[in-house]
Write an enzyme that holds these catalytic residues in place. Structure first.
Site, PDB file in Angstrom:
ATOM      1  CD  GLN A 106      67.353  47.060  64.319  1.00 43.27           C
ATOM      2  OE1 GLN A 106      66.830  47.981  63.742  1.00 43.27           O
ATOM      3  NE2 GLN A 106      67.539  46.703  65.595  1.00 43.27           N
ATOM      4  CG  ASN A 142      58.314  49.560  66.604  1.00 46.23           C
ATOM      5  OD1 ASN A 142      58.709  49.383  65.612  1.00 46.23           O
ATOM      6  ND2 ASN A 142      59.423  49.621  67.372  1.00 46.23           N
ATOM      7  CB  SER A 169      42.960  46.942  68.149  1.00 45.96           C
ATOM      8  OG  SER A 169      42.312  45.637  68.258  1.00 45.96           O
ATOM      9  CD  GLN A 172      40.033  44.548  70.645  1.00 46.67           C
ATOM     10  OE1 GLN A 172      40.725  44.798  69.968  1.00 46.67           O
ATOM     11  NE2 GLN A 172      39.969  43.714  71.345  1.00 46.67           N
ATOM     12  CG  HIS A 194      44.770  46.391  71.941  1.00 46.12           C
ATOM     13  ND1 HIS A 194      45.817  45.388  72.017  1.00 46.12           N
ATOM     14  CD2 HIS A 194      43.836  45.458  71.653  1.00 46.12           C
ATOM     15  CE1 HIS A 194      45.335  44.185  72.069  1.00 46.12           C
ATOM     16  NE2 HIS A 194      44.057  44.078  71.925  1.00 46.12           N
ATOM     17  CD  GLU A 199      41.478  44.046  64.793  1.00 47.30           C
ATOM     18  OE1 GLU A 199      42.420  43.151  64.811  1.00 47.30           O
ATOM     19  OE2 GLU A 199      41.385  45.050  65.196  1.00 47.30           O
ATOM     20  CG  HIS A 200      38.080  42.204  66.818  1.00 47.89           C
ATOM     21  ND1 HIS A 200      38.950  42.995  66.956  1.00 47.89           N
ATOM     22  CD2 HIS A 200      38.778  41.011  67.085  1.00 47.89           C
ATOM     23  CE1 HIS A 200      40.251  42.714  67.214  1.00 47.89           C
ATOM     24  NE2 HIS A 200      39.973  41.175  66.973  1.00 47.89           N
ATOM     25  CG  ASP A 210      42.394  39.350  70.958  1.00 44.48           C
ATOM     26  OD1 ASP A 210      42.178  39.519  69.693  1.00 44.48           O
ATOM     27  OD2 ASP A 210      41.947  40.090  71.914  1.00 44.48           O
ATOM     28  CD  GLU A 235      45.885  40.416  22.754  1.00 43.31           C
ATOM     29  OE1 GLU A 235      46.865  39.974  22.951  1.00 43.31           O
ATOM     30  OE2 GLU A 235      44.865  39.977  23.733  1.00 43.31           O
ATOM     31  CG  HIS A 238      52.066  35.694  21.675  1.00 43.06           C
ATOM     32  ND1 HIS A 238      53.079  36.391  21.837  1.00 43.06           N
ATOM     33  CD2 HIS A 238      51.526  35.211  23.051  1.00 43.06           C
ATOM     34  CE1 HIS A 238      53.118  36.827  23.104  1.00 43.06           C
ATOM     35  NE2 HIS A 238      52.410  36.114  23.692  1.00 43.06           N
TER      36      HIS A 238
END
Length: 432
Positions: free
Chosen positions: A194, A217, A240, A262, A265, A330-331, A364, A418, A423
């Site tokens: 929402q 989430n 992660s 990691q 997480h 990622e890392h 981080d 074309e 044009h």
């Protein structure tokens, strides 16, 4: 004893085993999709009324009026002043370093003039209004406020709107303090799909934004996916990841903790170690088993390492870099002697941490570069969140009479080829 997967690049089936290790599909939960679709429709159709009802239903049943969802500025300023000295100084130091780094990314407008007077260029413009989603409650992350809000501010975004849910009215003082440090313009105590819908479509109370950034989430992620196109979004982040390349000379306890950092997480996080020294892999495995029970989130770490973690023996560091590019993590930690010599071998990674003392956790929180990074292999074509995500580029074209003649003839030929006569005639009208 923790059962973490052991692989070797010399095995015949290594590539298939690696593919299986890396395979992860974000399953689309039909119930989540259905709920999110309904919520988006409610907000788009009924605005504030639906937003108030949904906030009561999911977050704070005690809220009476829609006006109560906006926090007065003095409340988040008070949160900053109320922090103990150590916490406040840590937040301010992190913010200062993040700001200094991102100021280096600031793009500037440019132009040039050709011999006939034609001027071409590019205009850089910041977005007008950005929405920042911040998870609420006890699990809130003030570092995410800094990492998302500061680049927007550096870019010159005119208005930054923060939304953060307050389950049962519970507000996180660190998050509010971070909002004050970043000079966020407005804060609304709403969350979930929402909140994303309110930012994307706008209500009487919550202004419509141009882009939505920040973690959330599964409902928030689904909502961001649905509203993309109506507004911009930062990215759809997966679990992660950390990949450590080690030459076998680092303290194995350090490496174990880096993998844990990691894995804690969530259960889907991925932690992988590549090393040419088999004996060192054994020592890291021993460190993992010895240290895991010292951590509060040991059950999450154990599940993550057993399901998606791996200790991989490689032929040499060159092969380790090749595998790293295949993974596009990622890392990526280069825990080796003279890590600089391997940087050019790494083509695909969200962030590279060079040397034994450079743990991923510093990135981080306070090193300076952004911690919002591409996951699930998308580092092959994506970049970390930065100032450029809050700026637009507009092309500038101004031709002189001579330029209109020179370019018009070229445009006319191409347009006729074309089959677009209007044009062609538009271009011809400037020089005939």
């Amino acid at each position: 004893m923790i059962k973490i997967r052991r692989l070797s690049s010399v095995d015949d089936h290594f590539q298939a085993e690696l593919d299986q290790l890396l395979s992860f599909e974000v399953s689309v939960d039909s119930e989540i999709e259905r709920t999110v679709t309904q919520i988006l429709h409610q907000i788009r159709t009924h605005g504030d009324r639906a937003l108030l009802e949904l906030t009561r239903q999911f977050d704070n049943p005690d809220i009476d009026r829609i006006e109560e969802i906006e926090l007065p500025r003095d409340e988040w300023q008070s949160a900053l002043m109320s922090l103990d000295k150590v916490q406040r100084e840590a937040l301010e130091q992190a913010a200062s370093r993040i700001r200094a780094y991102h100021e280096k990314q600031l793009a500037q407008s440019w132009d040039y003039v050709e011999l006939d007077g034609t001027r071409l260029g590019q205009k850089i413009t910041a977005l007008d209004r950005v929405g920042l989603y911040v998870p609420g409650g006890k699990a809130a992350y003030p570092s995410s406020v800094l990492m998302n809000a500061i680049p927007a501010r550096v870019a010159g975004v005119r208005e930054l709107i923060m939304v953060t849910p307050t389950p049962k009215g519970e507000k996180n003082p660190l998050v509010l303090a971070a909002a004050a440090i970043c000079e966020v313009d407005r804060v609304f105590t709403i969350g979930g799909a929402q909140a994303v819908a309110a930012l994307a479509y706008g209500t009487t109370t919550v202004p419509k934004v141009d882009k939505i950034v920040g973690p959330g989430n599964a409902y928030v992620a689904a909502a961001k996916r649905h509203v993309f196109g109506t507004v911009g979004i930062d990215m759809l982040a997966g679990p992660s990841e950390i990949l450590v390349i080690c030459d076998g000379k680092t303290n194995p306890d350090w490496i174990a903790m880096d993998l844990f950092s990691q894995a804690e997480h969530d259960e889907q996080a991925q932690s992988i170690l590549l090393c040419p020294d088999k004996a060192f892999l054994d020592r890291v495995a021993d460190s993992i088993s010895r240290l895991i029970d010292t951590l509060p989130r040991r059950d999450v770490i154990r599940s993550s390492l057993e399901n998606r973690g791996a200790l991989i023996h490689v032929r040499d560091l060159e092969e380790a870099c090749m595998i790293a590019n295949r993974i596009a993590p990622e890392h990526l930690e280069l825990s080796v002697d003279e890590p600089e010599q391997w940087v050019d071998s790494i083509r695909h990674a969200g962030a590279i941490f060079l040397g034994r003392y450079t743990c991923e956790a510093l990135g981080d929180y306070c090193a300076g570069p952004n911690h919002v990074l591409p996951t699930s292999g998308t580092a092959r074509f994506s970049s970390p969140l930065g100032v450029y995500d809050f700026q637009k580029r507009t092309s500038l074209i101004q031709v002189s009479a001579a330029g209109a003649s020179r370019l018009g003839e070229t445009a006319s030929i191409l347009a006729k080829g074309e089959g677009l006569d209007a044009h062609a005639r538009s271009a011809e009208s400037r020089y005939q």
